[in-house]
Each structure stands twice: as structure tokens, then as C-alpha cells.
Motif scaffolding. Structure first.
Motif, mmCIF file in Angstrom:
data_model
loop_
_atom_site.group_PDB
_atom_site.id
_atom_site.type_symbol
_atom_site.label_atom_id
_atom_site.label_comp_id
_atom_site.label_asym_id
_atom_site.label_seq_id
_atom_site.Cartn_x
_atom_site.Cartn_y
_atom_site.Cartn_z
ATOM 1 N N ILE A 126 7.191 37.004 11.892
ATOM 2 C CA ILE A 126 7.394 35.942 10.913
ATOM 3 C C ILE A 126 6.599 36.232 9.648
ATOM 4 N N HIS A 127 7.213 35.924 8.522
ATOM 5 C CA HIS A 127 6.497 35.951 7.251
ATOM 6 C C HIS A 127 6.152 34.506 6.895
ATOM 7 N N MET A 128 4.867 34.242 6.774
ATOM 8 C CA MET A 128 4.422 32.901 6.407
ATOM 9 C C MET A 128 3.787 33.035 5.028
ATOM 10 N N ILE A 129 4.398 32.394 4.054
ATOM 11 C CA ILE A 129 4.079 32.710 2.667
ATOM 12 C C ILE A 129 3.691 31.448 1.914
ATOM 13 N N GLY A 130 2.444 31.416 1.481
ATOM 14 C CA GLY A 130 2.004 30.315 0.639
ATOM 15 C C GLY A 130 2.387 30.566 -0.805
ATOM 16 N N PHE A 131 2.722 29.507 -1.509
ATOM 17 C CA PHE A 131 3.058 29.701 -2.919
ATOM 18 C C PHE A 131 2.672 28.458 -3.711
ATOM 19 N N ILE A 132 2.469 28.671 -4.982
ATOM 20 C CA ILE A 132 2.120 27.573 -5.882
ATOM 21 C C ILE A 132 3.053 27.662 -7.082
ATOM 22 N N ILE B 5 3.886 34.342 15.252
ATOM 23 C CA ILE B 5 4.012 35.133 14.021
ATOM 24 C C ILE B 5 4.118 36.608 14.352
ATOM 25 N N VAL C 120 5.259 28.034 2.739
ATOM 26 C CA VAL C 120 4.279 26.956 2.865
ATOM 27 C C VAL C 120 4.039 26.370 1.485
ATOM 28 N N CYS C 121 4.678 25.214 1.296
ATOM 29 C CA CYS C 121 4.661 24.545 -0.006
ATOM 30 C C CYS C 121 3.526 23.534 -0.066
ATOM 31 N N GLY C 122 3.274 22.870 1.049
ATOM 32 C CA GLY C 122 2.229 21.866 1.106
ATOM 33 C C GLY C 122 2.036 21.448 2.549
ATOM 34 N N MET C 123 0.982 20.666 2.786
ATOM 35 C CA MET C 123 0.672 20.225 4.151
ATOM 36 C C MET C 123 0.213 18.775 4.085
ATOM 37 N N VAL D 146 -3.743 24.563 14.449
ATOM 38 C CA VAL D 146 -2.391 25.055 14.744
ATOM 39 C C VAL D 146 -2.539 26.163 15.792
#
Lengths: 346, 346
Positions: free
Chosen positions: B280-286, B275, B254-257, B269
Motif C-alpha cells: 500500500i502507498h499511504m500518502i500525506g498531502f497538503i 501496508i 491522507v487528507c486529514g484525521m 492504529v
């Protein structure tokens, strides 16, 4: 067909029809059939006498006509199936013999034929309550253990929040987290459960989500510093509120979403942008992936039980007749602790 | 205060007021101020002449009165800030000298004083277009590289889906995925962008999400086997449709929305139960977490550019006067490729 052997009556909990909305007792019926206690010649099946049955939230999926992968629907007019503890009555499989105690998937009935005995585990340790193999030493225990230690990657001192915290899985996650030196808060659906979390299970704090009109505020009160680990058993609006309160690099282990199972359309979760800001890892997992680690798990958990470093709450329903009510009660939160049905004690 | 040195006029893009809904050009104003080109004595600041400015979706966060961590709001009546490429005019910092080319956070103006030069990168390679340091060799490039290789943990042959696929980040993720031997599909918001994805950027397939009334069906058409990796730049209903099409053990970076940034209340959602089913791996990053790896990233990406194994599309707006329109255009999808504003070419 004819294999001889004693044919006796077999009380069963029959699945009547696919279910929409909350399951009801009338979706099931207790009937009596008959069964041969002898394995057919040439078969490697096992015939078992069922002792304890496990009521599991994920059985709800099998009550609907399933499009979801991994959930084979129950067959209308056939018995329900679920995890249970049983005693082998007859065996065509070299690894099992009459008298062995086992746990694994069985029918909701007095006696079951297990056609794929590879899927069941033999019970070697009987100095603990046998019913524990439906809970702390069975699927929920392995779920809690793998979900907490493997999925959440916890560190001492972290802030851990558990929903459905007095349930079959949640009560163990909380105790594992306390053993690791975390700060642990749980939520549950009654004052009595909240007292149990705080006084019997050693949680640092707990709240009754039904009495909180603002879940975000409740979480901010319990976690002024935010949440490092959320062990999610409920999904929905609780997950949404948690997302607002996660800390940077937090982890959400998604074990289940019981709040959503009986809804025609699941609730929307709106605060997912927090996953980006806070670099959250949201990780779904299924216990079946961890079955190969079952013996490693036992080595850790059996001593914790024997040394009384961990306790396990069960809610026992007596008799197959009471199984439908016990299962339905999961979805209204009637049970306190692991919901077990006793079919027979030996 | 008095430090001497030439004082010259400084055209600026001023942030007028906090924004709700879609940002408009009238939320900004181009004005002329003045600036001393000399660093004050005793300061370790750097004065730069801005050459290229980057229009980034995440600038939208700074346009609102922010309660979100990690986003410091723009100051009304001050210039906007963002990533840019600049040339050092005067320096009080030992690591920078007049004439050095740098990239990092600058004001939206002709000249900026950079008070924390530790935050900027010196540009050592000038055989590639300088504007690339706002894109493929800057923050978006590092985002694509870290997001794909580190967060998605891709394997050859996997099915990769990228939303906002012709954008500053998406076009690179797609090309990285092709280099790795993945099957890559992107979505974008116009026929022209879809053609570019397929014909210039080497995607295996692409679709115009604005022409699909059923995103789930579009994804099923493009991914009959399902999606292993979703690089999410948009969130919202696209994410919801993707969840239905993920494969077991899939990863969502998850890069952006961007679909949510201008909404008062984000969309819900609903399909998060996937998931669990699908682990599922849902991974936010910056990207900021990966800045320490910037030189490692350059070592990989510079050769790919020089050997023409990767291309990079830019959408160039000429002059600070056109910067507000360029920024606003990001949110309607007006740009094709990385949106850059040229302030000066040297």
C-alpha cells in the motif's frame, strides 16, 4: 510412483504446530525421512541437495494459521520451507541439469523435490561465497536494493535511518545509502552490533535501541535536522517515534515490522497525523514484485562485492540440527548479520 | 500610523484561549472593534470587506499552542483567521484595486487588513455563487482535485472509499471518482447525510458509521472485493478498519484525521502490517503544495459546475454572531456539506 533411483535418508526440520507468541525450538523437530534422488518420469520437477538455508523473519507468518494474503501457512508435520542454495541432483526440467547450482524456495531438509522449478534461479557466478545467494545476492539483497533505490527514491545528502540495521537487509541499505552520499544512522539491539555498524559497515552513527528509554530523544540526538528516509524493518513504537522526526516530503519504506510478528495484537501507532503535516509517503513493498529485476540487480551488486565496496556479514549455524535455534534467534536478535544454516558445503 | 480614511466599527470573532478537547463556542467571543478602511501610505497591504468565511477542520490546529510544523497558533485576544471571500475596499498593491473580489486568508471579522496580498487569489468568474470560493472553487475544491487525481492516481473501475464523504472535500472526491468511472462508497455520521450521498451526490453506496458497531464488517459489506483507493479524512479506528480491507497496490490519500483533532492522545492504529503485505502507498498531502496549479484546477472544475456535472452542498450560517457555533459544529458533524458563514452578501 516407482521411478527407480537411489533412495537415501533425508534429515528434515519438521514444523510441529501453529505458533502463538515467540516461536520456540520445540515448535520444530529434526527427524529423518527418506527420499528418492531421481525425478519421477514425466515430471518437470528438480531434485536438489540443499547446501545453505536462509533464516528469514517472514517465515514467522507461515508458522501461524494465516488469514493474511500472500502467506501460505506451513503444514504441521511437514518440513519448513524457505530460501536456500542448492545443487541439482536430478532434473526433469530442460533448463536445469545435474550439478547446476540454484537458489530459491526449498524445504528445510537435506534433499528437496522442487515441483515448480520456474521459481528458482540458476547461479552463474561462483567466485563469491555461495551462501551469499541466501543474503546479499538473494532475497534480502534484492529487498535492500529495490527498497532503497526504487521505493525510497534517495538523493545525495539526505538523512537516512535504518532499524534492524545490522540484519540481512539493513546492513545493505546502510551501505547503499553511504555509496549514494547520504548521512546514515542505524539502530540495533546490542553494543556489539552498534560497534559493527559504525566500524565495519561505515554508518555515520548508530545506537542500541534497547538502551534508549526515549526513542524520540535518541532520534532527535542522531538527526537534529530530521529524517528524510526511514527504512522500516521493525514497525511498532520505533515507527511511532520516527514519525515525530520525519522531515517534510520524507519517505518511509515499509519492508517489515519484526517487532510485531509475535504479538497477539499489534501495537498501535499514534503519530500518523505527521503523515499529513509533513506530506510523508509511507510505502509498503514486497521483494517478489522485483524478482523480474534480479539480473539488473546482480549487475550492480556483484561488482560492488568484487571491488570490496560493500561487505556482508553472515551468522553461520552449522548443520540442520541447529536450524531451529537459528530461526528462533532471529526474533530475539541473537544473530549478527544474515542468519544462514549450512546443511552441506557442496 | 495616521493614514486618514474612514474609521468604522468592525465586528470580530475573537479567539479567547488555547483549547483542549472539543472546541466550544465559549472559546470565542464576538466583539466590536474599529478599523480604518484606508491602507497606510507606503504599505502594499489591501483592506477588504469580508463576505463569506470558511469553517475548516484544520483551524482546530491553530486553536492549540502548536508544536506542529506548519500551523501557527491563533493569538489569544485576536480574531480567528481562515479562508474567506472578500471585496477590496482599498489597496496599496498594484495587482488589486477597489471593488476586486478575492479569496484567501482573512480575519474572522467584517473588515480585514491583508498584509501579504500575494497570498490571495483574485476572483475572475462570478457567474457561479461567490461562496463557492470557500468550497468547491477554493481550498477544499483544490484539495479534493489534487488529492484524488494527483495523489490517488485513480483508474477507471477502481473501488473508492471516502470517509466524511458529505463534507467540503469528500463530496467532491466522490463526484470526481464517479466521473472517472469508479465504484464509490462514502461514510458519514447521519441517516440524512447517507441519503444525500446516495441520492444527490451519486455515490454507489453509503453508510452511517455511527450505526455500525463493526467498521470492518461494514466495509466488507460495501467492498466485497476490497478497496483500491481510500480518501482519508478521519484517521483513527476508521483507518484501522480500512487497512484490513485494502487491495494489493492500494493507495491511501491522507487528507486529514478529524476524528483525532480533539483527542489529547491520538488513537493507535494497529493494522499497519497490511501496508507491507498489500504494497500500500499511504500518502500525506497538503493542499498548499498544489496552489500553483489553481488555474489549471479552475479550468477543469468551472465547466463541470456550469454544465451541472457536479453539484456542491453548502451549509450556510448567517452572520458573524453564528460563526463560533458553525465552527464548533464541524467537530460534531452538525453541518451538511461545506460550512460557510455569511458576513455580508456584497
Amino acid at each position: 510412483m516407482a521411478s527407480g533411483g537411489e533412495v537415501i535418508s533425508n534429515k528434515q526440520v519438521i514444523f510441529k504446530q501453529f505458533v502463538e507468541g515467540f516461536p520456540k525450538e520445540s515448535d520444530m523437530a529434526v527427524k529423518t525421512s527418506s527420499i528418492s534422488l531421481k525425478v519421477e518420469e514425466g515430471s518437470n520437477a528438480v531434485v536438489v541437495k540443499n547446501l545453505y538455508l536462509s533464516c528469514d523473519p517472514r517465515m514467522r507468518f507461515r508458522m501461524k494459521h494465516s488469514k493474511d494474503p500472500g502467506f501460505v501457512s506451513f503444514q504441521p508435520s511437514s518440513p519448513l520451507e524457505g530460501f536456500g542454495v542448492a545443487k541439482v541432483v536430478d532434473s526433469g526440467h530442460p533448463e536445469f541439469k545435474k550439478g547446476d547450482l540454484v537458489w530459491g524456495t526449498v524445504g528445510w531438509e537435506e534433499y528437496s523435490v522442487i515441483k515448480n522449478p520456474e521459481s528458482i534461479f540458476k547461479i552463474h557466478h561462483t567466485d563469491v561465497p555461495l551462501s551469499y545467494y541466501t543474503g546479499i545476492l538473494g532475497m534480502p539483497g534484492l529487498t535492500a536494493w529495490a527498497g532503497f533505490y526504487e521505493v525510497c527514491a534517495p538523493k545525495k545528502g539526505e538523512y537516512v535511518y535504518i532499524s534492524a540495521a545490522s540484519g540481512a537487509v539493513g546492513q545493505l541499505v546502510g551501505q547503499f545509502a553511504k555509496l549514494m552520499g547520504c548521512y546514515v544512522v542505524g539502530s540495533a539491539g546490542s553494543k556489539e552490533k552498534v560497534e559493527i555498524l559504525k566500524n565495519k559497515l561505515g554508518f555515520d552513527d548508530a545506537f542500541n535501541y534497547k538502551e534508549e528509554h526515549d526513542l524520540d530523544a535518541a532520534l532527535k540526538r542522531c538527526f537534529p535536522e530530521g529524517i528524510d528516509i526511514y527504512f522500516d524493518n521493525v514497525g511498532g513504537r520505533m515507527l511511532d517515534a520516527v514519525l515525530l522526526n520525519m522531515r517534510v516530503q520524507g519517505r518511509i519504506a515499509v519492508c517489515g515490522m519484526i517487532s510485531q510478528y509475535n504479538l497477539g495484537q499489534p501495537e498501535g501507532v499514534c503519530n500518523l497525523m505527521n503523515i499529513v503535516y509533513k506530506r510523508i509517503h509511507m510505502i509498503g513493498f514486497i521483494v517478489f514484485d522485483y524478482f523480474p529485476q534480479y539480473s539488473k540487480f546482480l549487475e550492480v551488486v556483484l561488482p560492488l562485492i568484487r571491488e570490496e565496496k560493500i561487505v556482508y556479514l553472515e551468522d553461520i549455524a552449522e548443520g540442520l540440527e541447529n536450524a531451529p535455534a537459528a530461526l528462533v534467534g532471529l526474533f530475539t536478535g541473537r544473530n549478527i548479520g544474515k542468519q544462514v544454516v549450512v546443511v552441506a558445503r557442496e
